[in-house]
Write a protein that holds these residues in place. Sequence first.
Motif, mmCIF file in Angstrom:
data_model
loop_
_atom_site.group_PDB
_atom_site.id
_atom_site.type_symbol
_atom_site.label_atom_id
_atom_site.label_comp_id
_atom_site.label_asym_id
_atom_site.label_seq_id
_atom_site.Cartn_x
_atom_site.Cartn_y
_atom_site.Cartn_z
ATOM 1 N N HIS B 224 -6.199 10.740 -2.137
ATOM 2 C CA HIS B 224 -5.746 11.029 -0.775
ATOM 3 C C HIS B 224 -6.417 10.120 0.254
ATOM 4 C CE1 HIS B 224 -4.410 13.066 2.743
ATOM 5 N NE2 HIS B 224 -5.573 13.641 2.996
ATOM 6 N N THR B 225 -7.658 9.752 0.003
ATOM 7 C CA THR B 225 -8.400 8.980 1.016
ATOM 8 C C THR B 225 -8.111 7.481 0.955
ATOM 9 O OG1 THR B 225 -10.305 8.650 -0.444
ATOM 10 C CG2 THR B 225 -10.319 10.633 0.960
ATOM 11 N N GLN B 226 -7.375 7.041 -0.045
ATOM 12 C CA GLN B 226 -7.121 5.593 -0.125
ATOM 13 C C GLN B 226 -6.280 5.104 1.057
ATOM 14 O OE1 GLN B 226 -5.398 5.353 -4.175
ATOM 15 N NE2 GLN B 226 -7.145 4.067 -4.655
ATOM 16 N N PRO B 227 -6.637 3.936 1.599
ATOM 17 C CA PRO B 227 -5.822 3.377 2.678
ATOM 18 C C PRO B 227 -4.523 2.810 2.123
ATOM 19 C CG PRO B 227 -7.527 1.820 2.061
ATOM 20 C CD PRO B 227 -7.765 3.073 1.242
ATOM 21 N N ARG B 228 -3.548 2.609 2.989
ATOM 22 C CA ARG B 228 -2.247 2.174 2.489
ATOM 23 C C ARG B 228 -2.260 0.743 1.958
ATOM 24 N NH1 ARG B 228 1.670 1.301 7.826
ATOM 25 N NH2 ARG B 228 0.386 -0.278 8.841
ATOM 26 N N THR B 229 -3.313 0.001 2.262
ATOM 27 C CA THR B 229 -3.437 -1.329 1.653
ATOM 28 C C THR B 229 -3.662 -1.239 0.146
ATOM 29 O OG1 THR B 229 -5.834 -1.280 1.994
ATOM 30 C CG2 THR B 229 -4.506 -2.407 3.680
ATOM 31 N N THR B 230 -4.131 -0.105 -0.318
ATOM 32 C CA THR B 230 -4.695 -0.035 -1.659
ATOM 33 C C THR B 230 -4.416 1.327 -2.285
ATOM 34 O OG1 THR B 230 -6.458 -1.478 -0.762
ATOM 35 C CG2 THR B 230 -6.819 -0.560 -2.961
ATOM 36 N N PHE B 231 -3.132 1.584 -2.509
ATOM 37 C CA PHE B 231 -2.728 2.855 -3.126
ATOM 38 C C PHE B 231 -2.805 2.752 -4.652
ATOM 39 C CE2 PHE B 231 0.567 4.360 0.337
ATOM 40 C CZ PHE B 231 -0.466 4.871 1.112
ATOM 41 N N ALA B 232 -3.377 3.767 -5.292
ATOM 42 C CA ALA B 232 -3.242 3.897 -6.744
ATOM 43 C C ALA B 232 -2.015 4.744 -7.031
ATOM 44 C CB ALA B 232 -4.469 4.572 -7.348
#
Lengths: 244, 244, 244, 244
Positions: B224-232
Amino acid sequence: MASKTLAVIAGVGPGTGASIARRFAKAYPVVVLARTPESYDAVVKEITSNGGEAVGISTDVSDSNSVNSAFDQIEKKYPGSVLSAAIFNPGGGFVKKPFLELTEDDFSAGLNGQAKGAFNFAQRALPLLLKGKESSTHPPTLIFTGATASIKGSPQFASFAAAKFALRALSQSLAREFGPQGVHVSHTIIDGIIDIPRTKAWGSGVEDSKLSPEAIADSYWYLHTQPRTTFAFELDLRPYVEKW
Amino acid sequence: MASKTLAVIAGVGPGTGASIARRFAKAYPVVVLARTPESYDAVVKEITSNGGEAVGISTDVSDSNSVNSAFDQIEKKYPGSVLSAAIFNPGGGFVKKPFLELTEDDFSAGLNGQAKGAFNFAQRALPLLLKGKESSTHPPTLIFTGATASIKGSPQFASFAAAKFALRALSQSLAREFGPQGVHVSHTIIDGIIDIPRTKAWGSGVEDSKLSPEAIADSYWYLHTQPRTTFAFELDLRPYVEKW
Amino acid sequence: MASKTLAVIAGVGPGTGASIARRFAKAYPVVVLARTPESYDAVVKEITSNGGEAVGISTDVSDSNSVNSAFDQIEKKYPGSVLSAAIFNPGGGFVKKPFLELTEDDFSAGLNGQAKGAFNFAQRALPLLLKGKESSTHPPTLIFTGATASIKGSPQFASFAAAKFALRALSQSLAREFGPQGVHVSHTIIDGIIDIPRTKAWGSGVEDSKLSPEAIADSYWYLHTQPRTTFAFELDLRPYVEKW
Amino acid sequence: MASKTLAVIAGVGPGTGASIARRFAKAYPVVVLARTPESYDAVVKEITSNGGEAVGISTDVSDSNSVNSAFDQIEKKYPGSVLSAAIFNPGGGFVKKPFLELTEDDFSAGLNGQAKGAFNFAQRALPLLLKGKESSTHPPTLIFTGATASIKGSPQFASFAAAKFALRALSQSLAREFGPQGVHVSHTIIDGIIDIPRTKAWGSGVEDSKLSPEAIADSYWYLHTQPRTTFAFELDLRPYVEKW
């Protein structure tokens, strides 16, 4: 010098490797490996000037003598030390060419830098990671950096894909062998352009459409903090707008 | 009541769902959905008594009317509210039987609970997640819980595997459609026994050989905390001793 | 009528299903199932007029009563007969729509036609395939037709991908359960446009850039002829110019 | 000697390679490559005495000079000839050892024999396959032999898995680059024990529980006969009782 719990990062330049080094330096003295001091000097200075501890060692991961020498230096500088984390992140081996224009050296460069490099690195890192189980807050962690080419052999990418597939195979095999021994082995799939100075002109220009090195580093740290009840093996990371 | 930024968790019992609810309740009012109050009452009380905000709504995710009713209640209780996170985590559909002993109801139960359930849930959650982009600290996140059976159709697991493969397909399709719209869609592969009261007697008895619900919840929070530059997109989680 | 060794093909229209029926009719009496006689009449007449034996039965595979009725008719017409091959090839369930415009019926149609349809079909075909071991020249064979969407959940394809992933899961589970019992279960991935009247205007116009129904049928026949020492499970088929 | 349409098979011993050579010798003069004459003499004599045409050339595929010399000899013996089929089937590189006992040579042996060997072989075979389009009845075909280790990195199999993953990557990349040029590139996954003299004592003893080299060869021939409308890329082959 007293024995320490260290992190070693192989493949440190201006991008992901430096961000990983910065992130792990918040918790551990870090040793960064790269071919030349130009690649690691800046991040070593930055970490040190911020009160962290960092050492750079010029290393060619594709050469086992060079890797052995690097780890011998680590053990000399930090006698009795162990590893809490080892990150294999070298670039190299990337070449896009029609297959019939690819030279034997082009093809070998990928395998040497990625597959043999990872072999050389893991051979020396794993004994220190196994020893790191006692003193490490988190399970000792070995992470390999993959790419889109780790799971797809695109046209004209024979060299890079062969290298990255091989690296993924090695990662899986080590995860299955060393997981039960308490070492967390992971593999990431970096699927997109990383936002570093060298890639400034690349991509679509859409806001936030490149991977953030800091966010990648955060994900490596997250993997490192997982308890042994709940290890992730593989994590694919891409920008929100990436086609896949 | 003022509009809020909420998290909704479907599939809350004594295990992972409750841990996810607890974790997200540290940041958001949470709405937990389960078939019966017995499944969610304990965790709602626990969160509330610890100063958090939690609401339980009896919901059968396989029934679109029930899901619509649940979301209508959410919108009535929290008018104008949006979602920061929606987690689809129902069990159900798990049955192991020789194929020729499997009834049509057995087979449908898996598809209804997992695939149609996820469809029903996502239909109502996604509009609220899209609205959540403005007010949410982290990109709004939709996570689906998968299993070993999401990527392997084992003998006698036709029902569960069909359901979990279908759920994974839905997750991929949504990730590719809604990622570019700023919603982070992820799928986890829970590969092992989860350490909950019901599984006490299962497994090898080796220490830490079951997945921790809290660690699973932490991984959902991390996604949930990942920024949109770096989605898993996908995360596979298993105990260190698990064979895979 | 004396007991026979039959082939049953579900999903017969002007394309692949008819070609499969023609191919298997060279060796076996074939029973073709489709919703309406318009779908199977032409191929039944063609096979019969060429000296083969073919029967069409109107069947809705998504309805277990309809499938049961079809197999009851087969057993009545050919008492004591067994199956040498059963092919599950229905279209249906294909819909491309933004997810939030997808209705519950759209989504269910895919799962019903592909996953539940395959369940219904396999429930009746497998007992006859198991009996077919003695009289069949080749190991009795159950083949499921997949698509690109069997392994990739593309945007706006949630319904079709969920259905095709589920079908693949079922195929895998059955292959692992019934392979050791001597039934060859396979799954094909048809990755491209099939060259049939309906697709005349589709595609790039490049010569031979669509899949040949006859060549697909040949590949099904090839799978059928494999000895039990050397079963293929999965075969991906695409035109030479297809991007993948 | 007049120009001919040939098949070249690299990796010919008493098992699959010899069966492939026999099968393709029914249609083409075959050239078989192996390290030493002991590996190919028997099959060359057998083919020749049965009225076929076969030539053996001692070749170390991991050495580009050796591969170049072999193809130079082919072009000298058959001036102006082209290839209809090229099969890469060498064993080698297989080693099972705890990772920390694996030597650098162990690890390199796999990559050299499989990945670099395939590179060397494909570099010389592809120009002749491209020329083979005019005279070949079937689309010219390049097939690589894979194994279970092509898709799974098992514990203690780091060397073999890295090699076989790399080979698969190369195969995919070539299929995507040369498919549109009319060359059919395929990869097989041989998942089980092959029934050859050397494996007599291996396995469960269950009847037919090992892969038949002849059936594998038939599958390679089948791949070769596919029209360009309908190319298969990957074929997994295993005995009916194999666990997977």
